[in-house]
Design a protein around this motif. Structure first.
Motif, PDB file in Angstrom:
ATOM      1  N   ARG A   1       0.829  -1.204   0.000  1.00  0.00           N
ATOM      2  CA  ARG A   1       0.000   0.000   0.000  1.00  0.00           C
ATOM      3  C   ARG A   1       0.866   1.258   0.000  1.00  0.00           C
ATOM      4  N   ALA A   2       1.938   1.234   0.790  1.00  0.00           N
ATOM      5  CA  ALA A   2       2.854   2.382   0.834  1.00  0.00           C
ATOM      6  C   ALA A   2       3.513   2.600  -0.518  1.00  0.00           C
ATOM      7  N   LYS A   3       3.892   1.518  -1.155  1.00  0.00           N
ATOM      8  CA  LYS A   3       4.521   1.605  -2.479  1.00  0.00           C
ATOM      9  C   LYS A   3       3.567   2.225  -3.492  1.00  0.00           C
ATOM     10  N   ASP A   4       2.265   1.963  -3.301  1.00  0.00           N
ATOM     11  CA  ASP A   4       1.246   2.520  -4.202  1.00  0.00           C
ATOM     12  C   ASP A   4       0.868   3.954  -3.851  1.00  0.00           C
ATOM     13  N   GLY A   5       1.557   4.539  -2.868  1.00  0.00           N
ATOM     14  CA  GLY A   5       1.337   5.951  -2.563  1.00  0.00           C
ATOM     15  C   GLY A   5       0.469   6.245  -1.351  1.00  0.00           C
ATOM     16  N   ASP A   6       0.092   5.246  -0.577  1.00  0.00           N
ATOM     17  CA  ASP A   6      -0.738   5.443   0.613  1.00  0.00           C
ATOM     18  C   ASP A   6       0.148   5.963   1.750  1.00  0.00           C
ATOM     19  N   ARG A   7       0.027   7.268   2.062  1.00  0.00           N
ATOM     20  CA  ARG A   7       0.878   7.904   3.073  1.00  0.00           C
ATOM     21  C   ARG A   7       0.622   7.345   4.477  1.00  0.00           C
ATOM     22  N   ASP A   8      -0.653   7.059   4.790  1.00  0.00           N
ATOM     23  CA  ASP A   8      -0.964   6.494   6.107  1.00  0.00           C
ATOM     24  C   ASP A   8      -0.316   5.121   6.265  1.00  0.00           C
ATOM     25  N   ALA A   9      -0.348   4.323   5.192  1.00  0.00           N
ATOM     26  CA  ALA A   9       0.282   2.997   5.231  1.00  0.00           C
ATOM     27  C   ALA A   9       1.787   3.136   5.424  1.00  0.00           C
ATOM     28  N   LEU A  10       2.387   4.141   4.781  1.00  0.00           N
ATOM     29  CA  LEU A  10       3.823   4.354   4.921  1.00  0.00           C
ATOM     30  C   LEU A  10       4.178   4.698   6.372  1.00  0.00           C
ATOM     31  N   GLU A  11       3.412   5.600   6.970  1.00  0.00           N
ATOM     32  CA  GLU A  11       3.677   5.971   8.371  1.00  0.00           C
ATOM     33  C   GLU A  11       3.509   4.765   9.297  1.00  0.00           C
ATOM     34  N   ALA A  12       2.450   3.977   9.072  1.00  0.00           N
ATOM     35  CA  ALA A  12       2.231   2.780   9.893  1.00  0.00           C
ATOM     36  C   ALA A  12       3.359   1.778   9.686  1.00  0.00           C
ATOM     37  N   LEU A  13       3.819   1.637   8.448  1.00  0.00           N
ATOM     38  CA  LEU A  13       4.915   0.718   8.128  1.00  0.00           C
ATOM     39  C   LEU A  13       6.197   1.138   8.840  1.00  0.00           C
ATOM     40  N   LEU A  14       6.533   2.415   8.762  1.00  0.00           N
ATOM     41  CA  LEU A  14       7.758   2.903   9.395  1.00  0.00           C
ATOM     42  C   LEU A  14       7.723   2.691  10.906  1.00  0.00           C
ATOM     43  N   SER A  15       6.583   2.942  11.514  1.00  0.00           N
ATOM     44  CA  SER A  15       6.456   2.704  12.963  1.00  0.00           C
ATOM     45  C   SER A  15       6.580   1.226  13.290  1.00  0.00           C
ATOM     46  N   ALA A  16       5.992   0.393  12.454  1.00  0.00           N
ATOM     47  CA  ALA A  16       6.001  -1.051  12.709  1.00  0.00           C
ATOM     48  C   ALA A  16       7.393  -1.652  12.581  1.00  0.00           C
ATOM     49  N   VAL A  17       8.176  -1.177  11.619  1.00  0.00           N
ATOM     50  CA  VAL A  17       9.479  -1.805  11.370  1.00  0.00           C
ATOM     51  C   VAL A  17      10.623  -1.135  12.119  1.00  0.00           C
TER      52      VAL A  17
END
Length: 199
Positions: free
Chosen positions: A31-47
């Motif tokens: 989702r982050a790769k597809d441009g979803d900014r919320d998914a990117l923020e959640a991904l960064l926090s998770a990893v």
């Protein structure tokens, strides 16, 4: 701060980072790769904890590892589009984190002021590598090896320090499995005398 752990007031986050499976992380990454900014923020926090752990595997001091972790998370945010999705996101992430840690080490080494260090009675297990006397010995050896054999360093670190399977390493560096095994074997042979020099 990019990738910082969520504070208690961020409870509206749809997925708790400590509850994420590898499949969940892969889905967030897609989702982050597809441009979803919320998914990117959640991904960064998770990893972030995983990235920090990887950086601490290279850099013995927490503050240095945290700097490298931040650099890695910025890199993930900027380069998520280069993750192909053919392997786990966490495998790709591992390479990004290792590269950030090594980049931080190089920067710190350039800035360092030489000081005389008294040898310890015995190695500190928190800073000791499996294949070297200390993590810093290992990093010095990898820096020397990289001068003439840059293609050997990343596979060697991924296998002997982080324990990634040969097939994952082959996929990450896009080299046939047999070649990866040969590179790692050759890297070990060339690294041994360098490690002895740094003792």
């Amino acid at each position: 701060m990019l990738g910082a752990p969520a504070s208690p007031q961020h409870e509206e986050s749809p997925i708790a980072s400590d509850a994420l499976s590898l499949d969940d992380i892969d889905e967030l990454a897609r989702r982050a790769k597809d441009g979803d900014r919320d998914a990117l923020e959640a991904l960064l926090s998770a990893v972030r904890p995983r990235v920090l752990s990887t950086c601490r595997g290279v850099l013995p001091h927490l503050a240095d590892a945290e700097d490298a972790c931040q650099e890695a998370l910025i890199s993930v945010a900027a380069k998520i589009g280069t993750w192909t999705g053919s392997a786990r996101f966490t495998t790709w992430l591992h390479v990004v984190a290792v590269n950030a840690a090594r980049s931080t080490y190089r920067r710190l080494k350039r800035q360092a002021v030489p000081v005389e260090v008294m040898p310890a009675d015995r190695p500190d297990p928190r800073t000791t590598s499996v294949i070297a006397g200390t993590r810093l010995d290992l990093l010095e050896a990898m820096e020397k090896l990289e001068v003439d054999h840059p293609q050997l360093v990343e596979p060697l670190l991924l296998r002997d320090v982080y324990g990634l399977p040969y097939d994952e390493i082959a996929g990450l560096v896009d080299v046939p499995l047999g070649t990866i095994k040969a590179q790692i074997h050759r890297g070990r042979r060339l690294a041994r005398p360098l490690l002895r020099e740094s003792e």
